[in-house]
Structures are given as C-alpha cells and as structure tokens.
Motif scaffolding. Structure first.
Motif, PDB file in Angstrom:
ATOM      1  N   VAL A  29     -53.742 -15.957 -40.065  1.00  0.00           N
ATOM      2  CA  VAL A  29     -55.024 -15.946 -40.764  1.00  0.00           C
ATOM      3  C   VAL A  29     -54.745 -15.628 -42.233  1.00  0.00           C
ATOM      4  O   VAL A  29     -54.031 -14.673 -42.539  1.00  0.00           O
ATOM      5  CB  VAL A  29     -55.976 -14.885 -40.168  1.00  0.00           C
ATOM      6  CG1 VAL A  29     -57.298 -14.870 -40.915  1.00  0.00           C
ATOM      7  CG2 VAL A  29     -56.195 -15.127 -38.682  1.00  0.00           C
ATOM      8  N   PHE A  30     -55.292 -16.445 -43.106  1.00  0.00           N
ATOM      9  CA  PHE A  30     -55.143 -16.248 -44.547  1.00  0.00           C
ATOM     10  C   PHE A  30     -56.501 -15.896 -45.141  1.00  0.00           C
ATOM     11  O   PHE A  30     -57.528 -16.410 -44.700  1.00  0.00           O
ATOM     12  CB  PHE A  30     -54.605 -17.521 -45.218  1.00  0.00           C
ATOM     13  CG  PHE A  30     -53.248 -17.930 -44.715  1.00  0.00           C
ATOM     14  CD1 PHE A  30     -52.109 -17.378 -45.246  1.00  0.00           C
ATOM     15  CD2 PHE A  30     -53.138 -18.860 -43.699  1.00  0.00           C
ATOM     16  CE1 PHE A  30     -50.862 -17.750 -44.780  1.00  0.00           C
ATOM     17  CE2 PHE A  30     -51.897 -19.250 -43.225  1.00  0.00           C
ATOM     18  CZ  PHE A  30     -50.757 -18.689 -43.764  1.00  0.00           C
ATOM     19  N   SER A  31     -56.495 -15.065 -46.179  1.00  0.00           N
ATOM     20  CA  SER A  31     -57.737 -14.594 -46.796  1.00  0.00           C
ATOM     21  C   SER A  31     -58.274 -15.566 -47.839  1.00  0.00           C
ATOM     22  O   SER A  31     -59.052 -15.176 -48.710  1.00  0.00           O
ATOM     23  CB  SER A  31     -57.512 -13.214 -47.421  1.00  0.00           C
ATOM     24  OG  SER A  31     -56.562 -13.309 -48.476  1.00  0.00           O
ATOM     25  N   SER A  32     -57.890 -16.830 -47.742  1.00  0.00           N
ATOM     26  CA  SER A  32     -58.376 -17.851 -48.668  1.00  0.00           C
ATOM     27  C   SER A  32     -58.544 -19.168 -47.922  1.00  0.00           C
ATOM     28  O   SER A  32     -57.753 -19.490 -47.043  1.00  0.00           O
ATOM     29  CB  SER A  32     -57.381 -18.045 -49.815  1.00  0.00           C
ATOM     30  OG  SER A  32     -57.752 -19.149 -50.616  1.00  0.00           O
ATOM     31  N   ALA A  33     -59.540 -19.911 -48.306  1.00  0.00           N
ATOM     32  CA  ALA A  33     -59.721 -21.249 -47.740  1.00  0.00           C
ATOM     33  C   ALA A  33     -58.761 -22.249 -48.375  1.00  0.00           C
ATOM     34  O   ALA A  33     -58.563 -23.339 -47.867  1.00  0.00           O
ATOM     35  CB  ALA A  33     -61.165 -21.714 -47.952  1.00  0.00           C
ATOM     36  N   HIS A  34     -58.149 -21.856 -49.488  1.00  0.00           N
ATOM     37  CA  HIS A  34     -57.216 -22.728 -50.219  1.00  0.00           C
ATOM     38  C   HIS A  34     -55.893 -22.002 -50.411  1.00  0.00           C
ATOM     39  O   HIS A  34     -55.496 -21.695 -51.532  1.00  0.00           O
ATOM     40  CB  HIS A  34     -57.829 -23.137 -51.561  1.00  0.00           C
ATOM     41  CG  HIS A  34     -59.161 -23.798 -51.414  1.00  0.00           C
ATOM     42  ND1 HIS A  34     -59.303 -25.075 -50.945  1.00  0.00           N
ATOM     43  CD2 HIS A  34     -60.413 -23.328 -51.618  1.00  0.00           C
ATOM     44  CE1 HIS A  34     -60.586 -25.380 -50.893  1.00  0.00           C
ATOM     45  NE2 HIS A  34     -61.280 -24.327 -51.279  1.00  0.00           N
ATOM     46  N   ARG A  35     -55.224 -21.762 -49.304  1.00  0.00           N
ATOM     47  CA  ARG A  35     -53.945 -21.036 -49.308  1.00  0.00           C
ATOM     48  C   ARG A  35     -52.913 -21.772 -50.167  1.00  0.00           C
ATOM     49  O   ARG A  35     -52.737 -22.974 -50.049  1.00  0.00           O
ATOM     50  CB  ARG A  35     -53.437 -20.933 -47.877  1.00  0.00           C
ATOM     51  CG  ARG A  35     -52.015 -20.462 -47.753  1.00  0.00           C
ATOM     52  CD  ARG A  35     -51.570 -20.427 -46.294  1.00  0.00           C
ATOM     53  NE  ARG A  35     -51.736 -21.705 -45.617  1.00  0.00           N
ATOM     54  CZ  ARG A  35     -50.758 -22.549 -45.368  1.00  0.00           C
ATOM     55  NH1 ARG A  35     -49.526 -22.285 -45.754  1.00  0.00           N
ATOM     56  NH2 ARG A  35     -50.990 -23.675 -44.721  1.00  0.00           N
ATOM     57  N   GLN A  36     -52.245 -21.015 -51.017  1.00  0.00           N
ATOM     58  CA  GLN A  36     -51.127 -21.546 -51.810  1.00  0.00           C
ATOM     59  C   GLN A  36     -49.840 -20.944 -51.266  1.00  0.00           C
ATOM     60  O   GLN A  36     -49.822 -19.772 -50.884  1.00  0.00           O
ATOM     61  CB  GLN A  36     -51.296 -21.174 -53.276  1.00  0.00           C
ATOM     62  CG  GLN A  36     -52.523 -21.762 -53.921  1.00  0.00           C
ATOM     63  CD  GLN A  36     -52.753 -21.219 -55.316  1.00  0.00           C
ATOM     64  OE1 GLN A  36     -52.036 -20.347 -55.794  1.00  0.00           O
ATOM     65  NE2 GLN A  36     -53.769 -21.746 -55.987  1.00  0.00           N
TER      66      GLN A  36
END
Length: 86
Positions: free
Chosen positions: A74-81
C-alpha cells in the motif's frame, strides 16, 4: 489518494533496490520467507510480517524461501514514484 497492489516474488529472486520520493509504503507478507532491507539494516520477514517504509527510504525485498513470496503493498499516493538504484 492511495495505491494498493499485490507482488509475487519467485524463490531466490529480489526486487531492485529503490526508494519512493513522494510516498510511504506499507508491505504485508501473506506468503513466503525472506528479508527486507531498510537503508543498511536487514530484517527477516515471514507470513504476517508488516513493514513500514518511510518516504525516501532505500529498500529491497529478497525471497529466501522455496515458495513464491506474496506481499500486499500500500502506497500513500495515487501516483507512486519509484527511483531505482540498480
């Protein structure tokens, strides 16, 4: 505002060392055993392990077991870099 994924890591394989400059990551091990590198520290992981990876922290997952490692991430961004270091 978040991204959720499932990662399958084959026995003896690892993902490239990398970091995420714009988000934190939570990793949950559903199946498999191995180790996870957080900067210069290695921690063992097994089913039920939860690893929090802060923004910008270099990390890498290694499958040391005989089974496919399955992790939920799970990443805290909808646009993971992602910045790969290898």
């Amino acid at each position: 505002t978040q991204t959720v994924g499932i990662c399958h890591l084959q026995p003896g394989k690892k993902n490239p060392r990398h970091f995420h400059p714009n988000c934190e990551e939570i990793l949950y091990v559903q199946q498999g055993t191995g180790k996870h590198q957080l900067d210069d520290q290695w921690i063992p992981v097994q089913p039920g392990s939860v690893v929090r990876i802060p923004l910008g922290m270099k990390h890498q997952l290694v499958n040391e077991g005989a089974d496919t490692m399955i992790t939920i991430i799970v990443f805290s961004s909808a646009h993971r870099q992602t910045v790969f270091l290898e």
